[in-house]
Structure formats: C-alpha cells, structure tokens
Design a protein around this motif. Sequence first.
Motif, mmCIF file in Angstrom:
data_model
loop_
_atom_site.group_PDB
_atom_site.id
_atom_site.type_symbol
_atom_site.label_atom_id
_atom_site.label_comp_id
_atom_site.label_asym_id
_atom_site.label_seq_id
_atom_site.Cartn_x
_atom_site.Cartn_y
_atom_site.Cartn_z
ATOM 1 N N CYS A 9 0.965 -1.163 0.284
ATOM 2 C CA CYS A 9 0.011 0.212 0.206
ATOM 3 C C CYS A 9 0.900 1.269 0.067
ATOM 4 C CB CYS A 9 -1.021 0.075 1.142
ATOM 5 S SG CYS A 9 -0.212 -0.355 2.841
ATOM 6 N N GLU A 57 -2.368 3.571 4.559
ATOM 7 C CA GLU A 57 -3.275 2.675 4.866
ATOM 8 C C GLU A 57 -2.832 1.604 6.133
ATOM 9 O OE1 GLU A 57 -2.344 2.640 2.024
ATOM 10 O OE2 GLU A 57 -4.139 2.374 0.450
ATOM 11 N N LEU A 89 -6.001 -3.179 4.539
ATOM 12 C CA LEU A 89 -6.608 -3.447 3.068
ATOM 13 C C LEU A 89 -7.756 -4.484 3.407
ATOM 14 C CD1 LEU A 89 -3.784 -3.582 0.837
ATOM 15 C CD2 LEU A 89 -4.870 -1.485 1.537
ATOM 16 N N ALA A 115 -9.566 -2.883 -2.452
ATOM 17 C CA ALA A 115 -8.049 -2.647 -2.396
ATOM 18 C C ALA A 115 -7.132 -3.759 -2.220
ATOM 19 C CB ALA A 115 -7.723 -1.595 -1.080
ATOM 20 N N LEU A 126 -2.911 -4.074 -5.165
ATOM 21 C CA LEU A 126 -1.510 -3.588 -4.588
ATOM 22 C C LEU A 126 -0.993 -2.738 -5.351
ATOM 23 C CD1 LEU A 126 -0.427 -7.089 -3.030
ATOM 24 C CD2 LEU A 126 -2.293 -5.514 -2.285
ATOM 25 N N ALA A 157 -1.159 -9.388 0.764
ATOM 26 C CA ALA A 157 -1.828 -8.238 1.726
ATOM 27 C C ALA A 157 -1.945 -8.859 3.138
ATOM 28 C CB ALA A 157 -2.962 -7.556 1.236
ATOM 29 N N SER A 188 4.611 -2.880 4.898
ATOM 30 C CA SER A 188 4.496 -2.319 3.571
ATOM 31 C C SER A 188 5.688 -1.634 3.427
ATOM 32 C CB SER A 188 3.423 -1.377 3.450
ATOM 33 O OG SER A 188 3.200 -0.318 4.395
ATOM 34 N N GLU A 212 6.797 2.015 2.661
ATOM 35 C CA GLU A 212 6.090 3.126 2.490
ATOM 36 C C GLU A 212 7.360 4.201 3.144
ATOM 37 O OE1 GLU A 212 1.796 3.831 2.836
ATOM 38 O OE2 GLU A 212 2.100 2.044 3.838
#
Length: 346
Positions: free
Chosen positions: A19, A23, A26, A30, A34, A284, A302, A304
């Motif tokens: 993501c 988030e 999920l 969603a 991915l 996920a 994730s 990010e």
Amino acid sequence: MASGHRLLLENAQQVVLVCARGERFLTGSALRSLAVLEGASVVVGTRFCTFFFALKSRILIQVCSPSTQDTEEPRNHPLVSPLEVGSADLPVTSLSEPCVQLAGATYMDIHQAGGGINFTVEHTRQASEEELFCSFQQRLQCMMRAGTTLVECKSGYGLNLETELKMLRVIERARRELHLSLSATYCGAHSLGAELGAQAVSHLEEVSDEGITAMAAARCSAVLLPTTAYMLRLKQPRARKMLDEGVIVALGSDFNPNAYCFSMPMVMHLACVNMRMSMPEALAAATINAAYALGKSHTHGSLEVGKQGDAIIINASRWEHLIYQFGGHHELIDYVITKGKVIYKK
C-alpha cells in the motif's frame, strides 16, 4: 549521499509496496490492486526508515555504516515487501512432533495417548532457559530465511507462573540479540475474541455468520491459519465470506507442535489453493493486515516512506512466484533485509 542512507536498492524490476497511502489495513477492492512500482529504487535512511523512491537504470545494493561501505550487484530481481507472521505463533517450546499425526491420528487421539499439549507443557517446564533460547533462535532463523521479519511469539505452554515468565524472558532475550522484530503475547483468554474488543482473533474454522459480521463492524482482524486446517484435517475457514463482508483478513503460520511450518510463502500458497484467496489478497493478508493484527501496521507491513526498512529480494521475474512456487522460497529468496541491513544472503 552515502552518509545519508543505510541501504540503496536501484532499479528492481518490481517494488511491491503493498500500500502507498498510509493505510493501516486493506479490505475489499483494495486487496486486489496492490501498490507495485516497476523499475523503481528504494532508499533506507540511517534511522532505518524508508524515505525515498525513484526510477533508476540498474540494480545496486549498497549497504552503508559509519565505518564501512559494501556494494554488491546481484541479478535483476523484483523487490518484495516483508512477510509478516500473524497471530498464534508458539515457537518458545520444547516439543516432539508425533509421527502418528501424519498417519491419520486426530489431536484427541494423540492427547489420549500421552501426547498433545500436556506432553509439550511437561517438556517446556523441564527445559532450561538456555535450551529454550537455543531452540527458539533456530526456529526464528528458519522463519527469517523464509522471508519473515516480524514474528508474534506467544507463551502458553507453561501453564504456571514460573514457566510462563521463563518463556517471556527467552522472548525478551531474543528481542535484544536477534535482528527480527518480535511481538510477545501471553496466550490466555484467546477464545473470548471480538466481544472484548480484541484487535485480532484466530482459529476461526467454526466462526458463525454473526461472528463474521461482528468482526467486520469492530475492525477486528481475522487471522486465518491455513497450515493448521491442512495439518489437522479441519474445515477451512470461510475466507471468501470474510473478505466479501469486509473483514480485515490476515494470515499466520500458527507454528506449534501441531502445525510445524516456518514458511509464510507456503502459508500464502495454501490460502490461495484451499481458501480460494487470490495472490494479491494473500500477500496483503501476510503483510499489512498481519502487521495490523499485531498493532504494528504503522511501522511494518508495507514499503512506505517513514516505515521500517524491511524487505526481501527474490530471484524471479514477478513477485507472484513467491506464492506460486510451492516450497520454492529457499531458491527464490536471495536477500532478507531488516531496518536497511542485509541479515540473510543466499
């Protein structure tokens, strides 16, 4: 630039972020789309947080520390986000896996013959703290080589204060000495579930329609355990019903004497085959949603900006091979990275 980052990964064929908008979990549509970057790069800062993505022309692993800088140029791999382990992992035990289980004996057959939880409790009580730590360390290393960087470790095989504290001390020592992230959980009152506002519930083979509705409304994660249902020949949890109802579905290995499996790639494969989950749904469920079940999706689950720089690098043309190649993860996984540091290289 070298002094400002700990790890640089350039031009992976795919960077699977899972993501990309902060988030914490999920659900719904969603799960089927991915966040994946093609031909992208990742930088992990000196504070171990992912902070930069860019497109580059080649792949380069550059690991930097205050005193050394090592550079390696492996083949052109996709980069995949780390695999999390959801609830119900019981790796701090002294155990003996009875062969009769694979010959068809039920759990109650084993229990009545002197095996089962009472056997494990007795041997866990008898084991020294050092013996428990050594076996625990070995099991964690097996999980790490299969791509796991965050493990929930449950006590519960002591059933008395002295042994439970011994197990928790072993987990705390491992947290200090090993590279993996560990989440310790006391394994008590685990059947009360969503009524008490639990963030996650597992062992859902017999969950009712009302229970599924309650979990969706409470944002309670359903931690599904494909290996447990498979090895104990139980009815499979109704993953599709939960997904369609908007439940936050996570996956866990449930490592214990009855479900002796270190590999989250195999867990995801079984989730796809036996529970009819898609590969994006399974990934996920094993990453961001599993981290949510542990209360850690703000730092894990994730790739990010600002999250802990954990990742695995696989030798395949697409990330789906990690799930598709049943039992092939040892050949696929070339690197495991935590906090921007390579902790495993094939």
